[in-house]
Write a protein that holds these residues in place. Structure first.
Motif, PDB file in Angstrom:
ATOM      1  N   GLY A   1      10.829   4.038 -21.053  1.00 33.85           N
ATOM      2  CA  GLY A   1       9.907   3.495 -20.068  1.00 33.85           C
ATOM      3  C   GLY A   1      10.416   3.675 -18.652  1.00 33.85           C
ATOM      4  O   GLY A   1      11.326   4.469 -18.394  1.00 33.85           O
ATOM      5  N   ASN A   2       9.841   2.919 -17.731  1.00 33.85           N
ATOM      6  CA  ASN A   2      10.165   3.067 -16.321  1.00 33.85           C
ATOM      7  C   ASN A   2      10.595   1.728 -15.720  1.00 33.85           C
ATOM      8  O   ASN A   2       9.833   0.757 -15.745  1.00 33.85           O
ATOM      9  N   GLN A   3      11.832   1.702 -15.188  1.00 32.05           N
ATOM     10  CA  GLN A   3      12.295   0.543 -14.432  1.00 32.05           C
ATOM     11  C   GLN A   3      12.095   0.840 -12.954  1.00 32.05           C
ATOM     12  O   GLN A   3      12.780   1.685 -12.380  1.00 32.05           O
ATOM     13  N   GLY A   4      11.139   0.149 -12.365  1.00 28.88           N
ATOM     14  CA  GLY A   4      10.821   0.383 -10.974  1.00 28.88           C
ATOM     15  C   GLY A   4      11.158  -0.805 -10.092  1.00 28.88           C
ATOM     16  O   GLY A   4      11.222  -1.950 -10.556  1.00 28.88           O
ATOM     17  N   VAL A   5      11.404  -0.515  -8.822  1.00 26.88           N
ATOM     18  CA  VAL A   5      11.576  -1.538  -7.796  1.00 26.88           C
ATOM     19  C   VAL A   5      10.576  -1.226  -6.690  1.00 26.88           C
ATOM     20  O   VAL A   5      10.460  -0.071  -6.253  1.00 26.88           O
ATOM     21  N   TYR A   6       9.865  -2.260  -6.231  1.00 26.54           N
ATOM     22  CA  TYR A   6       8.769  -2.063  -5.294  1.00 26.54           C
ATOM     23  C   TYR A   6       8.840  -3.090  -4.166  1.00 26.54           C
ATOM     24  O   TYR A   6       9.402  -4.176  -4.322  1.00 26.54           O
ATOM     25  N   LYS A   7       8.243  -2.733  -3.034  1.00 28.82           N
ATOM     26  CA  LYS A   7       8.267  -3.602  -1.854  1.00 28.82           C
ATOM     27  C   LYS A   7       6.855  -3.677  -1.265  1.00 28.82           C
ATOM     28  O   LYS A   7       6.094  -2.710  -1.322  1.00 28.82           O
ATOM     29  N   HIS A   8       6.539  -4.814  -0.684  1.00 30.22           N
ATOM     30  CA  HIS A   8       5.245  -4.965  -0.016  1.00 30.22           C
ATOM     31  C   HIS A   8       5.358  -6.030   1.067  1.00 30.22           C
ATOM     32  O   HIS A   8       6.317  -6.812   1.103  1.00 30.22           O
ATOM     33  N   GLU A   9       4.383  -6.059   1.964  1.00 34.17           N
ATOM     34  CA  GLU A   9       4.306  -7.081   2.992  1.00 34.17           C
ATOM     35  C   GLU A   9       3.542  -8.274   2.421  1.00 34.17           C
ATOM     36  O   GLU A   9       2.372  -8.151   2.075  1.00 34.17           O
ATOM     37  N   SER A  10       4.199  -9.418   2.351  1.00 32.00           N
ATOM     38  CA  SER A  10       3.597 -10.594   1.736  1.00 32.00           C
ATOM     39  C   SER A  10       2.822 -11.417   2.757  1.00 32.00           C
ATOM     40  O   SER A  10       3.339 -11.754   3.826  1.00 32.00           O
ATOM     41  N   THR A  11       1.592 -11.769   2.401  1.00 33.24           N
ATOM     42  CA  THR A  11       0.816 -12.679   3.239  1.00 33.24           C
ATOM     43  C   THR A  11       1.230 -14.132   3.006  1.00 33.24           C
ATOM     44  O   THR A  11       0.990 -14.981   3.863  1.00 33.24           O
ATOM     45  N   SER A  12       1.844 -14.410   1.867  1.00 34.49           N
ATOM     46  CA  SER A  12       2.290 -15.774   1.571  1.00 34.49           C
ATOM     47  C   SER A  12       3.523 -16.143   2.378  1.00 34.49           C
ATOM     48  O   SER A  12       3.594 -17.222   2.975  1.00 34.49           O
ATOM     49  N   THR A  13       4.510 -15.259   2.396  1.00 33.09           N
ATOM     50  CA  THR A  13       5.780 -15.553   3.050  1.00 33.09           C
ATOM     51  C   THR A  13       5.865 -15.011   4.474  1.00 33.09           C
ATOM     52  O   THR A  13       6.746 -15.406   5.234  1.00 33.09           O
ATOM     53  N   GLY A  14       4.970 -14.069   4.811  1.00 30.12           N
ATOM     54  CA  GLY A  14       5.045 -13.441   6.119  1.00 30.12           C
ATOM     55  C   GLY A  14       6.244 -12.538   6.273  1.00 30.12           C
ATOM     56  O   GLY A  14       6.701 -12.277   7.399  1.00 30.12           O
ATOM     57  N   THR A  15       6.762 -12.038   5.162  1.00 28.99           N
ATOM     58  CA  THR A  15       7.935 -11.174   5.156  1.00 28.99           C
ATOM     59  C   THR A  15       7.735 -10.040   4.151  1.00 28.99           C
ATOM     60  O   THR A  15       6.869 -10.128   3.270  1.00 28.99           O
ATOM     61  N   PRO A  16       8.553  -8.987   4.221  1.00 30.46           N
ATOM     62  CA  PRO A  16       8.585  -8.036   3.113  1.00 30.46           C
ATOM     63  C   PRO A  16       9.148  -8.722   1.866  1.00 30.46           C
ATOM     64  O   PRO A  16      10.069  -9.538   1.969  1.00 30.46           O
ATOM     65  N   MET A  17       8.594  -8.422   0.711  1.00 32.08           N
ATOM     66  CA  MET A  17       9.087  -8.960  -0.557  1.00 32.08           C
ATOM     67  C   MET A  17       9.322  -7.804  -1.525  1.00 32.08           C
ATOM     68  O   MET A  17       8.534  -6.858  -1.586  1.00 32.08           O
ATOM     69  N   THR A  18      10.402  -7.910  -2.277  1.00 30.51           N
ATOM     70  CA  THR A  18      10.781  -6.878  -3.237  1.00 30.51           C
ATOM     71  C   THR A  18      10.727  -7.456  -4.643  1.00 30.51           C
ATOM     72  O   THR A  18      11.102  -8.605  -4.862  1.00 30.51           O
ATOM     73  N   PHE A  19      10.239  -6.660  -5.597  1.00 29.58           N
ATOM     74  CA  PHE A  19      10.180  -7.114  -6.988  1.00 29.58           C
ATOM     75  C   PHE A  19      10.417  -5.933  -7.920  1.00 29.58           C
ATOM     76  O   PHE A  19      10.238  -4.768  -7.542  1.00 29.58           O
ATOM     77  N   ALA A  20      10.853  -6.235  -9.140  1.00 32.98           N
ATOM     78  CA  ALA A  20      11.147  -5.215 -10.141  1.00 32.98           C
ATOM     79  C   ALA A  20      10.130  -5.297 -11.276  1.00 32.98           C
ATOM     80  O   ALA A  20       9.723  -6.396 -11.677  1.00 32.98           O
ATOM     81  N   VAL A  21       9.736  -4.140 -11.785  1.00 35.24           N
ATOM     82  CA  VAL A  21       8.792  -4.061 -12.906  1.00 35.24           C
ATOM     83  C   VAL A  21       9.322  -3.059 -13.924  1.00 35.24           C
ATOM     84  O   VAL A  21       9.549  -1.889 -13.581  1.00 35.24           O
ATOM     85  N   TYR A  22       9.504  -3.509 -15.164  1.00 37.19           N
ATOM     86  CA  TYR A  22       9.809  -2.571 -16.251  1.00 37.19           C
ATOM     87  C   TYR A  22       8.541  -2.342 -17.063  1.00 37.19           C
ATOM     88  O   TYR A  22       7.939  -3.291 -17.585  1.00 37.19           O
ATOM     89  N   GLN A  23       8.137  -1.064 -17.162  1.00 41.60           N
ATOM     90  CA  GLN A  23       6.961  -0.683 -17.939  1.00 41.60           C
ATOM     91  C   GLN A  23       7.392   0.165 -19.132  1.00 41.60           C
ATOM     92  O   GLN A  23       7.894   1.277 -18.935  1.00 41.60           O
ATOM     93  N   PRO A  24       7.218  -0.329 -20.343  1.00 34.68           N
ATOM     94  CA  PRO A  24       7.528   0.493 -21.513  1.00 34.68           C
ATOM     95  C   PRO A  24       6.634   1.730 -21.562  1.00 34.68           C
ATOM     96  O   PRO A  24       5.557   1.769 -20.957  1.00 34.68           O
ATOM     97  N   GLU A  25       7.096   2.720 -22.288  1.00 37.71           N
ATOM     98  CA  GLU A  25       6.274   3.911 -22.501  1.00 37.71           C
ATOM     99  C   GLU A  25       4.966   3.503 -23.177  1.00 37.71           C
ATOM    100  O   GLU A  25       4.962   2.731 -24.139  1.00 37.71           O
TER     101      GLU A  25
END
Length: 279
Positions: free
Chosen positions: A14-38
């Motif tokens: 599968g795919n272990q990914g790390v992603y970033k986005h601008e959060s409207t909740s925190t008013g900051t960039p937020m980073t999170f990890a997602v593992y998606q099996p094949e």
């Protein structure tokens, strides 16, 4: 909603990914990890949310939890958010148990924390909507778990949203922040001195006030040096017994508070969740 790919790595097919986005909740960039099996293109998979503990980022569980093989075997997406807002202009504290890395999954109401520390809104509303838009997640099949402060988060998020999660588990959770030094420090500073306002962030208080969930599993090490003063697992045992809730609380001999403990039993938890996610 736009996300930035920080990294993607193949793992157990599968795919272990790390992603970033601008959060409207925190008013900051937020980073999170997602593992998606094949999986087949367009196939929607169930999701297991993981909330981490004090001092952690998205990375701790991704590296130390060792969930990948079990998630690949059972076809479960595993998501690890960060534990707090971060960055320039975000208030912090010198202690490890408050401020950045210690968001406690609350919506802070007290200055200076209230501007950015809106982790409840982020976890319950913003990030799920973002994930649903960008990943092959079946949002009708969600479960949640976590460790320590994140165990507290998993319990309280689930108790406040009982129809969202098919199952809930926790490792070494802070079961009653209202009754331990970690929790009293965090809740008083984030929410103020009105203890009634704390109850929606305390698993035992939520159960006492009528909240109920099905399929609860808690794993706690007896050699955990935080057990007596901070975690107080017996308070949750009392609460679920008095409420007549379906819960399994396991005390494991010889195990401490570390990710060595979590990694020992995480595959069993993934399997347990998968059975309920696919029922």
């Amino acid at each position: 909603m736009t996300i930035e790919t920080v990294s993607e790595t193949k793992c157990f097919g599968g795919n272990q990914g790390v992603y970033k986005h601008e959060s409207t909740s925190t008013g900051t960039p937020m980073t999170f990890a997602v593992y998606q099996p094949e999986h087949r293109e367009g196939e929607k998979l169930p999701v297991l949310w993981w909330l981490s503990g004090l001092t952690c980022t998205h990375e701790n569980a991704m590296i130390k939890c060792h969930y990948h093989k079990a998630c690949a075997e059972h076809g479960v997406i595993f998501i690890c958010p960060d534990t707090s807002p971060r960055g320039e202009g975000v208030p912090d504290d010198e202690a490890y148990d408050f401020g950045q890395g210690a968001g406690f999954y609350v919506n802070a109401t007290q200055a200076p924390w209230s501007q950015h520390f809106q982790m409840r809104r982020y976890i319950e509303e913003e990030l799920p909507a973002l994930v649903a838009e960008n990943f092959d997640v079946d949002m009708d099949r969600q479960s949640i778990s976590g460790h320590s402060m994140g165990g507290h988060g998993a319990l309280t998020v689930s108790l406040r949203n009982p129809d969202r999660f098919r199952s809930t588990s926790a490792f070494s959770p802070i079961v009653s922040p209202m009754n331990c030094p970690w929790g009293e420090k965090a809740l008083s500073n984030y929410l103020g001195d009105d203890r009634d306002a704390w109850r929606e962030y305390d698993a035992c208080a939520l159960i006492e006030d009528g909240a109920r969930i099905d399929h609860l599993l808690v794993e706690q090490g007896r050699a955990d040096n935080f057990l007596d003063d901070e975690l107080k697992t017996w308070l949750l045992e009392d609460a679920v017994r008095e409420a007549g809730m379906n819960a399994k609380i396991v005390m494991q001999e010889g195990y401490d508070h570390s990710y060595f403990f979590v990694s020992t039993f995480i595959a069993e938890h993934v399997k347990w969740h998968a059975e309920r996610l696919k029922a």
